[in-house]
Design a protein around this motif. Structure first.
Motif: not given
Ligand SMILES: Cc1cc2nc3c(=O)[nH]c(=O)nc-3n(C[C@H](O)[C@H](O)[C@H](O)COP(=O)(O)O)c2cc1C
Ligand code: SF4
Ligand code: FES
Lengths: 432, 165, 772
Positions: C699-712
């Motif tokens: 849910a946190e990743a979704e809220r931040l708009g970041v994807r699993t295969d991404a680098r943040v």
């Protein structure tokens, strides 16, 4: 030759008793009624007085074993019924379950009253799926009739039975391996002590008995312990089912009074004797794990002590007969293969030794023997296996082979030198 | 079989045992009834439904002769070859069946119809020589001709809805 | 007959004609061993639980008992008469050996275990000398890799149950089992999957034959070429004892100790500790001293470099700072203190890296526990941290406590490999104090509780630290055990060496002319960016280190260090146990131990040096520092001794860190087992390494708009960096789980030096950041 057919009710009744109504019509559940009228201790004492001995192989007095269970441990007490019946040559429990499941259920219920148990498990071998279904149906009928369930032992005294299916492993007949299997572990024997009576299933006090043992309880309670004890002789009272197979004309189960029938009578009068022109060569009188005896011992009366007297055991009562067409080395090899296959693998002498025995015997049979050297090897191996293992399976593997070698040494030497041609099997359909 | 389906099967059994480990064997048998044997994912399903490790479940499955972790044919023919049966011709019956199925000893036919096994005493020495198809009733005494008929009949039978092994 | 006046718990028996006394419950085999009568065994290993009596190797005669008895499972009894060497017993032992060899390949000359194989030894001592098997042996398919680290040769297996019991009953990972039955029994994992875990190597130590061997050690040396030295693992604060195998000056192998320290590791070591040693010969090992002068930057002999350093320190006006890193021995810390008293007019600052721990004083003042006290605990409470990954062998001891009947609970923000073994109260980060409240009644109702608390997590939540200290103090019989973040911390704190905060401020204020670092790189630690900037103002940096660091290029002098596997000295474990390192090998000829360098420097500065060995340094420090009072270096032996509790003093008695303000997610720092620098330097551990990353709840990743295969992109008040992202339902919302350890990334830089909590802003990384 007294043949009583009196303990296992379907035999007296002359038919199969697989519906509860039939069973009750044939006098079923009177034993439980009598037992429930007694205190648990009195019921225990009745088991004791009957002299009933365990029919699974070891012949331990049933009442004594039941009295070992500690009381008031705060833990549940369990009964586990050994219906694994995998000893080669033995098929008596199968008959009781197929033809008279309620007598077993009633027997278990009586024992439950005596030892204060709320749940019993019947551990039945996987190959007896058909028989397990008969048991399932009987348990269900008993439950519907209230003979199992919340008030099975009287108002507010619940008792129920679970049928647990094995999946093909002889060793699961050994009581502690059975418990392991039932607990969902690999079916390998436990170190003793503690004994199951003290710490059995799930670490709780547990009574383990054979099917035939427990099925004897209803008539004992109904007709009285004294009635039962009066049959047979002092150390071997009551009746016993013998399974007869091999080279006999009429293989099957026979209920006899212990000590009053000879092995010869069992083979010739009850099991139909041999093919014309054949003579008895070897008999394994108590299943495949007991020492083999020869024609000279045929007049032994069938009871625990007398059989010990001729160097063998009553065991499970699975009596395998071989006539003089058979090769004793080939027979021994076949049994050794059985034990190799069935060794659980836990302890060294059995895991390695049974396989070694089978390999040597196999070589001998196939003409690759090394004469006396192989015989000496066998002889030294016996001592390195038996008496040194965790459970008696390995002793059971050695005894039939060792006794065969003692009894038929010349034949072993001959086969070790020349091999053993395959004999003509007895293919005629048995009579009856 | 899904974990959920297996859970439903196990639900009424659970209260009968003080330890859920006891459910592994019934679960394995139940799952085997569906495909006839136990592929790794079937064992994994049992592991998940019972809560024990996959390796543990496999170690149980491989302990018992009648749980198959290798594929078997539609019907498994188990010929007893222990002493009482041997004395009455089980080796000959076995060879006859193997010949008839075109097998060189134990194994599975090319069409996947039959697996032929030698097994140890099945508790029917009074019917020696005898065999068992899957975990059905012990059949015997057999003559070679009986065995042939039996196989022909089995060939004509539809595959069982649930294998009972 | 039992002697009169003897305690009823002691029994007297006769073994081979000798009178023996032993406590009730002792197994015959142990009672015999106590008087040097060896009864051969294979399956018996009490650390794995009750005896199984499977191998039958230990058969002996007991008068009055039918047949032979297994000495491993027969408890002693009064008046027992035992024969272990009678003809019957000998024949039984001989027979079992013959049968064990029936299917065992006779390949000792090419077997890795050859020469140190219990089966081989016992065959010599108790066996037949030759086997009579003419039958073909059973064959299994070729040796296989059970995992990248462990190899299995099934033909050699004697089915002793040890490895399987370790996996099932000690590590409780359930992965290693027996399959099949009878003489076909084999050990295996589920459908041939690799054996994954943190403790797999212990199965190699346990295996009494050559069935399980270490892949990195395969065919590396033969037993007659090697030397074994007992030492201590410096991989974490647990302080596990181990044995170093040396050949040709190289560490070839690490194993658990044959004579385990039962109060610490019980003979188990984790796979990181076991297979971290190839780091010693990794490419970034500093091979020789380096000097930068007018000529330029060049390698020099150590002597020359030391002379150079002495010349730099001799000036009395210089303001000098010494920063001690991890791991360093207490002798090194003590000698650094002494050096500091002799340079720069005695004003030199000696500091350590690590958490200052303001606010942890009351917790550290609680009665302490040793690891073996877990065995008898009724309640075990783990507060914060994750012993399973940070002090791995502690996981095994906690599991054992549970098997012994303790109620084990774990409260804290991280998912843990221990979750299956305890009641878990997963807290939202920053809310440990609530969880402690939930545990209140449980703890107060206990009588032998052990509370393990995590240094870093409790430092970050001072309110929780105070609440926990008060609760444990109020619980009768309860003891506390600190799970320390660093290895040197307990020892250096006992010497009164404060954390580095003050030193950094001094540097920033321009008050430090020369900085000496010992085994550390502050620019890769908390607030590393700030350190890097501050260090630009320091004229001279002298680095003592074993591996190339962020300072190496900056330093005026680089002095190569030996590592803990190569040096001598004392480390203090998290339970306060002072234990001796013993040099197992010396891989780097040009390097020296930090204590040696400090002694040499002091000497060159023209001072009398009373200490020429760690042992002498230790006896002097024991006189000066009350925590070590009464301890004797020689007497530490291989058991070690527990130091006295230390009171927080001086600079460490500052104020606790404040709760972080600002926006972003609270950071939960995570240190995976295979994530430390050694794991990254050891090629053996390459297959299991865990890279730095950020982990978020879905849910946190979704809220931040970041994807699993991404680098943040991750930013805290202390720095920013781009990291890979892992999304998993194991993680809590509202937190960013920062997986650290990977020295190439040094994600630690994002954390504050005061050990306080911190927030991170996580967002999509810009394109150029990702490609960079
Ligand atoms: C290898 C082995 C196999 C056994 N198999 C059976 C069996 O199939 N059925 C059985 O009742 N007892 C079997 N037993 C005996 C049991 O261990 C146990 O003695 C028995 O179930 C006790 O019941 P009882 O006292 O009524 O005879 C076996 C024993 C051994 C050592
Ligand atoms: S004697 Fe055989 S069956 Fe019994 S425990 Fe040992 S290996 Fe298993
Ligand atoms: S050590 Fe006693 S049986 Fe293995």
């Amino acid at each position: 030759m007294p043949v009583l057919n009196s303990v296992y009710r379907h035999r007296e009744f002359g038919d199969t008793l697989t519906s509860l109504a039939e069973y009750e019509r044939a006098g079923g559940y009177l034993g439980l009624q009598d037992a429930l009228a007694m205190t648990p201790d009195d019921a225990l004492y009745a088991f004791h007085r009957s002299g009933l001995r365990g029919r699974g192989g070891a012949g331990f007095p049933m009442g004594r074993k039941a009295s070992f269970l500690p009381k008031d441990t705060g833990k549940p007490t369990y009964i586990v019924v050994n219906a694994d019946e995998s000893e080669p040559g033995t098929f008596k429990d199968r008959e009781i379950i197929e033809h008279n499941p309620f007598q077993l259920i009633e027997g278990i219920t009586i024992a439950a009253h005596a030892v204060g148990c709320e749940r019993a498990y019947i551990y039945i071998r996987g190959e007896y799926e058909h028989q397990a279904q008969v048991l399932d149906s009987a348990v269900e009928q008993a439950r519907e009739a209230g003979r199992l369930g919340p008030d099975a032992l009287g108002p507010g005294r619940p008792f129920d039975i679970t049928v647990y299916r094995g999946a093909g492993a002889y060793i699961c007949g050994e009581e502690t391996a059975l418990l392991e299997s039932l607990e969902g572990k690999r079916g390998q024997p436990r170190l003793k002590p503690p004994f199951p009576a003290v710490a059995g299933l799930y670490g709780c006090p547990t009574l383990i008995n054979n099917v035939e043992t427990l099925a004897a309880l209803p008539p004992i309670m109904h007709r009285g312990a004294d009635w039962y004890a009066a049959m047979g002789n002092e150390k071997s009272p009551g009746t016993k089912l013998f399974s007869v197979s091999g080279h006999v004309m009429n293989p099957g189960n026979f209920e006899i009074v212990l000590g009053q029938t000879t092995l010869r009578e069992l083979i010739y009068d009850l099991a139909g004797g041999l093919r014309p022109g054949r003579e008895v060569k070897a008999v394994w009188p108590g299943g495949s794990s007991v020492p083999v005896i020869g024609v000279g011992s045929l007049d032994v009366p069938l009871d625990y002590e007398a059989l010990n007297g001729v160097g063998t055991f009553l065991g499970s009562g699975g009596c395998i007969v071989m006539d003089d067409s058979g090769c004793i080395v080939r027979a021994s090899w076949r049994l050794a293969q059985f034990y190799q296959h069935e060794s659980c693998g836990k302890c060294t002498p059995c895991r390695e030794g049974t396989g070694w025995l089978a390999k040597i015997l196999g070589r001998m049979v196939h003409g690759e023997g090394r004469g006396e050297e192989d015989i000496r090897m066998l002889e030294s191996l016996f001592g390195r296996i038996s008496g040194r293992t965790l459970c008696p399976l390995a002793d059971g593997a050695v005894m039939p082979v060792q006794s065969a070698l003692n009894l038929f040494r010349d034949e072993f030497v001959r086969v070790a030198e020349h091999g053993s041609p395959r004999p003509v099997p007895m293919m005629e359909a048995p009579v009856g | 079989m899904t974990v959920h389906e297996l859970d439903e099967f196990l639900a009424p059994l659970r209260p009968q045992y003080a330890d859920p480990r006891s459910l592994i064997l019934p679960a394995l048998k139940h799952v085997q009834e569906e495909t006839g044997w136990l592929p790794p994912d079937a064992m994994a399903t049992v592991a998940e439904a019972t809560g024990f490790s996959q390796a543990y479940v496999e170690s149980i499955a491989t302990f018992y002769d009648r749980l198959y972790v290798e594929p078997v044919g539609r019907r498994v023919i188990n010929v007893c070859v222990t002493l009482s049966c041997m004395l009455r011709g089980s080796d000959e019956i076995f060879e006859h069946i193997a010949d008839y199925l075109g097998l060189d000893g134990e194994g599975t036919t090319d069409d996947g119809m039959f697996t032929l096994h030698k097994v140890q005493c099945i508790g029917a020495c009074d019917r020696a020589p005898c065999l068992q198809v899957d975990a059905g009733e012990q059949i015997g005494p057999l003559e070679p001709a009986d065995a042939t008929c039996l196989i022909d009949d089995l060939r004509d039978e539809p595959a069982p809805a649930r294998y009972c092994r | 007959m039992a002697d009169q006046g003897q305690s009823p718990d002691i029994v007297t028996l006769t073994i081979n004609g000798r009178q023996v006394t032993a406590p009730k419950g002792t197994m015959l085999v142990d009672a015999a061993k106590a008087v040097d009568i060896e009864i051969p065994i294979f399956c018996y290993e009490p650390r794995l639980g009750p005896p199984v009596g499977a191998c039958r190797m230990c058969l002996v005669e007991v008068e009055g008992m039918r047949g032979l008895q297994t000495a491993c499972s027969t408890p002693v009894a009064d008046d027992m008469v035992v024969q272990t060497e009678s003809e019957v017993a000998k024949d039984a032992q001989d027979g079992v050996l013959e049968l064990l060899l029936a299917n065992h390949p006779l390949d000792c000359p090419v077997c890795d275990k050859g020469g140190e194989c219990p089966l081989q030894d016992r065959t010599f001592r108790f066996g037949p000398g030759e086997t009579r098997t003419l039958e073909p042996k059973l064959h299994f398919p070729k040796p296989l890799d059970l995992s990248p680290l462990v190899a299995l040769d099934r033909e050699r297996c004697i089915a002793c149950y040890r490895c399987v019991r370790f996996s099932q009953d000690v590590a409780e990972d359930g992965q290693l089992t027996f399959q099949e039955r009878g003489d076909h029994t084999e050990i295996a994992t589920f459908s041939g999957d690799p054996y994954e875990g943190r403790f797999t190597g212990n199965t190699i130590d346990l295996c009494p034959v050559g069935a399980l061997t270490s892949n990195p050690y395969r065919f590396v040396s033969r037993p007659w070429d090697i030397k074994n030295t007992p030492s201590v693992c410096a991989g974490c604060s647990m302080g596990c004892n181990l044995e170093v195998t040396e050949r040709d000056n190289e560490v070839k192998r690490l194993t658990g100790r044959p004579d385990p320290n039962m109060a610490v590791e019980e003979g188990w070591i984790c796979d990181r500790g076991r297979w971290g040693y190839p780091a010693l010969r990794s490419a970034d090992r500093i091979p020789h001293a380096v000097l930068v002068d007018q000529v330029g930057r060049r390698g020099v002999l150590l002597e020359r470099a030391l002379a150079e350093v002495a010349g730099m320190l001799i000036n009395r006006d210089l303001r000098i700072g010494v920063l001690l890193g991890d791991p360093v021995t207490v002798e090194t810390g003590f000698l650094a203190q002494e050096l500091a008293e002799r340079v720069g007019d005695g004003r030199a600052m000696v500091r350590r890296t690590g958490i200052p721990g303001h606010g942890l004083g009351p917790l550290r003042a609680l009665p302490g526990a040793q690891m073996d006290e877990l065995d008898a605990a009724d309640v075990v409470l783990v507060v914060g941290g994750d012993p399973a990954s940070q002090q791995p062998v502690a996981e095994l001891r906690i599991r054992k406590a549970r098997r012994h009947g303790a109620r084990v609970s774990m409260v804290g923000p991280r998912p843990s490999a221990l979750d299956d073994a305890c009641e878990v109260l997963r807290t939202t980060p920053g809310h440990l104090v609530d969880a402690i409240d939930v545990m209140r009644d449980r703890l107060l109702g206990s009588s032998r509780a052990v509370v393990l608390w995590d240094e870093a997590d409790l430092a970050a939540e001072p309110a929780a630290a105070a609440a926990l200290a008060e609760l444990v103090a109020a619980t009768p019989g309860a003891r506390a055990l600190e799970m320390c973040a660093d290895v040197s911390g307990p020892g250096l704190r006992a010497l009164g060496i404060p954390a580095a905060g003050g030193l950094l401020q001094a540097i920033e204020a321009g008050h430090i002319d020369v900085l000496v670092t010992i085994a550390c790189d502050p620019t890769a630690g908390p607030e590393g960016t700030r350190w890097a900037t501050a260090l630009e103002g320091v004229g001279t940096i002298i680095e003592m280190g074993a591996y190339v660091s962020g300072l190496t290029d900056r330093a005026t002098v680089v002095l190569p260090l030996l590592t803990p596997l190569e040096e001598e000295g004392v480390l203090v474990s998290m339970a306060g146990r002072a234990q001796r390192l013993r040099p197992g090998a010396r891989e780097c000829e040009g390097a020296a131990a930090a204590w040696e360098l400090l002694v040499a420097l002091t000497h060159r500065l023209g001072r009398a040096v009373p200490d020429r060995t760690p042992s002498q340094a230790f006896s002097r420090l024991a006189q000066r520092h009350s925590a070590f009072a009464g301890l004797d270096y020689g007497a530490l032996g291989t058991e070690g001794a527990v130091i006295a509790p230390v009171e927080a003093t001086g600079a460490d008695a500052g104020t606790a860190p404040a709760q972080p303000a600002g926006d972003g997610l609270l950071v939960v720092p995570c240190r995976p087992v295979f994530g430390d620098a050694d794991a990254f330097r050891s090629d053996a551990l390459e297959p299991v390494r865990e890279p730095a990353r950020v982990c978020l709840a879905p849910a946190e990743a979704e809220r931040l708009g970041v994807r699993t295969d991404a680098r943040v992109h991750v930013r805290t008040p202390h720095g920013e960096m781009v990291l890979p992202l892992e999304v998993g339902s194991r993680y809590h919302e509202g937190a960013a789980y920062l997986v650290m350890g990977d020295p190439g990334t040094a994600a630690e830089r994002l954390l504050p030096m005061d050990g306080g909590a911190v927030r991170a802003v996580v967002g999509v990384a810009a394109r150029q950041e990702v490609s960079a």
